[in-house]
Design an enzyme around this catalytic site. Structure first.
Site, PDB file in Angstrom:
ATOM      1  N   GLU A  55       0.846  -1.201   0.000  1.00 27.97           N
ATOM      2  CA  GLU A  55       0.000   0.000   0.000  1.00 27.97           C
ATOM      3  C   GLU A  55       0.881   1.249   0.000  1.00 27.97           C
ATOM      4  O   GLU A  55       1.920   1.295   0.661  1.00 27.97           O
ATOM      5  CB  GLU A  55      -0.874  -0.014   1.251  1.00 27.97           C
ATOM      6  CG  GLU A  55      -1.737   1.218   1.439  1.00 27.97           C
ATOM      7  CD  GLU A  55      -2.485   1.227   2.770  1.00 27.97           C
ATOM      8  OE1 GLU A  55      -3.542   1.870   2.849  1.00 27.97           O
ATOM      9  OE2 GLU A  55      -2.001   0.579   3.733  1.00 27.97           O
ATOM     10  N   LYS A  71      -9.706   2.690  -2.054  1.00 29.21           N
ATOM     11  CA  LYS A  71      -9.899   2.045  -0.755  1.00 29.21           C
ATOM     12  C   LYS A  71     -11.260   2.398  -0.157  1.00 29.21           C
ATOM     13  O   LYS A  71     -11.585   3.572   0.025  1.00 29.21           O
ATOM     14  CB  LYS A  71      -8.776   2.491   0.187  1.00 29.21           C
ATOM     15  CG  LYS A  71      -8.703   1.768   1.518  1.00 29.21           C
ATOM     16  CD  LYS A  71      -7.497   2.271   2.296  1.00 29.21           C
ATOM     17  CE  LYS A  71      -7.296   1.551   3.602  1.00 29.21           C
ATOM     18  NZ  LYS A  71      -6.105   2.071   4.328  1.00 29.21           N
ATOM     19  N   CYS A 124      -5.435  -2.876   2.771  1.00 27.58           N
ATOM     20  CA  CYS A 124      -5.142  -2.767   4.203  1.00 27.58           C
ATOM     21  C   CYS A 124      -6.367  -2.880   5.120  1.00 27.58           C
ATOM     22  O   CYS A 124      -6.842  -3.967   5.402  1.00 27.58           O
ATOM     23  CB  CYS A 124      -4.372  -1.474   4.458  1.00 27.58           C
ATOM     24  SG  CYS A 124      -3.392  -1.521   5.992  1.00 27.58           S
TER      25      CYS A 124
END
Length: 258
Positions: free
Chosen positions: A44, A110, A144
Site C-alpha cells: 500500500e 480504498k 489494508c
C-alpha cells in the site's frame, strides 16, 4: 487461458514521501526476479509510505507512477499491482492500480479509510469493489484496513484470488496474520497479503508477514524480512477444493447498500 499463475511479492521498506526514490528502489528489486512472473504485488502507498500529508507531494506524481507501472509491466511481461496517493477530481484517494503487461489498467479506491489515523479526513473513500479477469483468474484486490471487514470481501461473485496490499504496523500483526488466513478459508480463494517492513517517519514499525494462503488456509510463502517472495497459484487447486468441499454453495446471498 492459464491454469497456473506465478506471482512475486515485493516486501520492502519505504522512503517517506519520496516517490522517485521508492520507484528506483522497487524497480531494482523487480529487476532481480529471474523467473517468468505473471503478477508482481507491491505494498500500500508504495511510493510514499502511509502519509496523511499527500499535499507534500506533487499532484502529478500519481500519473507519473502509473506510467512507471505501465513501463515495468511491459518490461517484465507481468501485471503490477499496488496502491498510491492519487489526486483526481479535486481530491486525494488511496488508489490501487492493477496494470497489465499491455498497459491496460484497472483501479480500486480504498473503501474503508483508516479512521484511527485520520485517513477518512484526507482521502476520499471508494464505493465499488473491483474484479479483474486476468489470465483466466478472477482477482479481487483490496487495501489494508479493508481486511477487517469480511462482508466487503465476501465471495459472492466466484473470484479466485483475494489481494490485500498494506502498511500494517507491527503491534497489530497478529490480526493481520489471522484475518488473511480467515479470508482465504471463508471465501475458498487464494489470499495474498503484501505488507511493508521498517519504520516510517511517524515512528510506526512494520514487520512484514507478507504471505500467500491457499483455499484451505495453508501458507505457500511467508517472510518477516525485506525480500521478494514467490508462489504459484493453481486453478486445479481451486476447482478441486471447491468441488470436494461445497461450502460456497451454502453462502448467504446479499447485496451491499450504497
Amino acid at each position: 487461458m492459464a491454469t497456473e499463475l506465478q506471482i512475486a511479492i515485493i516486501q520492502t521498506s519505504l522512503f517517506w514521501e519520496n516517490p522517485e526514490q521508492n520507484r528506483k528502489s522497487i524497480s531494482d528489486k523487480i529487476d532481480t526476479i529471474s523467473m517468468e512472473t505473471d503478477m508482481i504485488v507491491l505494498p500500500e502507498m508504495f511510493t510514499t509510505g502511509f502519509t496523511m500529508s499527500p499535499q507534500n507531494i506533487d499532484k502529478n506524481e500519481g500519473k507519473t507512477t502509473l506510467k512507471w507501472m505501465q513501463e515495468k509491466a511491459r518490461q517484465q511481461n507481468s501485471a503490477i499491482v499496488g496502491s498510491i496517493p492519487f489526486y483526481t477530481n479535486g481530491a486525494y484517494t488511496n488508489r490501487l492500480f492493477f496494470v497489465e503487461p499491455n498497459s491496460q489498467y484497472h483501479c480500486y479506491d480504498k473503501r474503508h479509510t483508516f479512521t484511527l489515523a485520520g485517513e477518512d479526513k484526507v482521502y476520499r473513500a471508494g464505493s465499488e469493489r473491483l474484479i479483474v479477469n486476468y489470465k483466466g483468474f478472477r482477482i479481487c484486490p483490496l487495501i489494508c484496513y479493508d481486511l477487517r471487514f469480511p462482508v466487503w470481501a465476501r465471495n459472492t461473485v466466484d473470484y479466485d484470488i483475494l489481494i490485500y496490499v498494506a502498511n500494517w504496523p507491527k503491534p497489530r500483526v497478529t490480526a493481520w496474520d489471522t484475518l488473511l488466513k480467515a479470508r482465504a478459508i471463508e471465501n475458498m480463494a487464494y489470499c495474498i497479503g503484501v505488507n511493508r517492513v521498517g519504520f516510517d517517519e511517524t515512528g510506526h514499525e512494520y514487520s512484514g508477514h507478507s504471505a500467500v494462503y491457499d483455499t484451505l488456509g495453508n501458507d505457500l510463502c511467508f517472510s518477516k524480512k525485506e525480500s521478494v517472495l514467490t508462489a504459484k497459484l493453481s486453478k486445479e487447486h481451486i476447482s478441486t477444493t471447491r468441488n470436494k468441499l461445497k461450502f460456497l454453495a451454502d453462502r448467504d446471498s446479499f447485496t451491499l447498500a450504497p
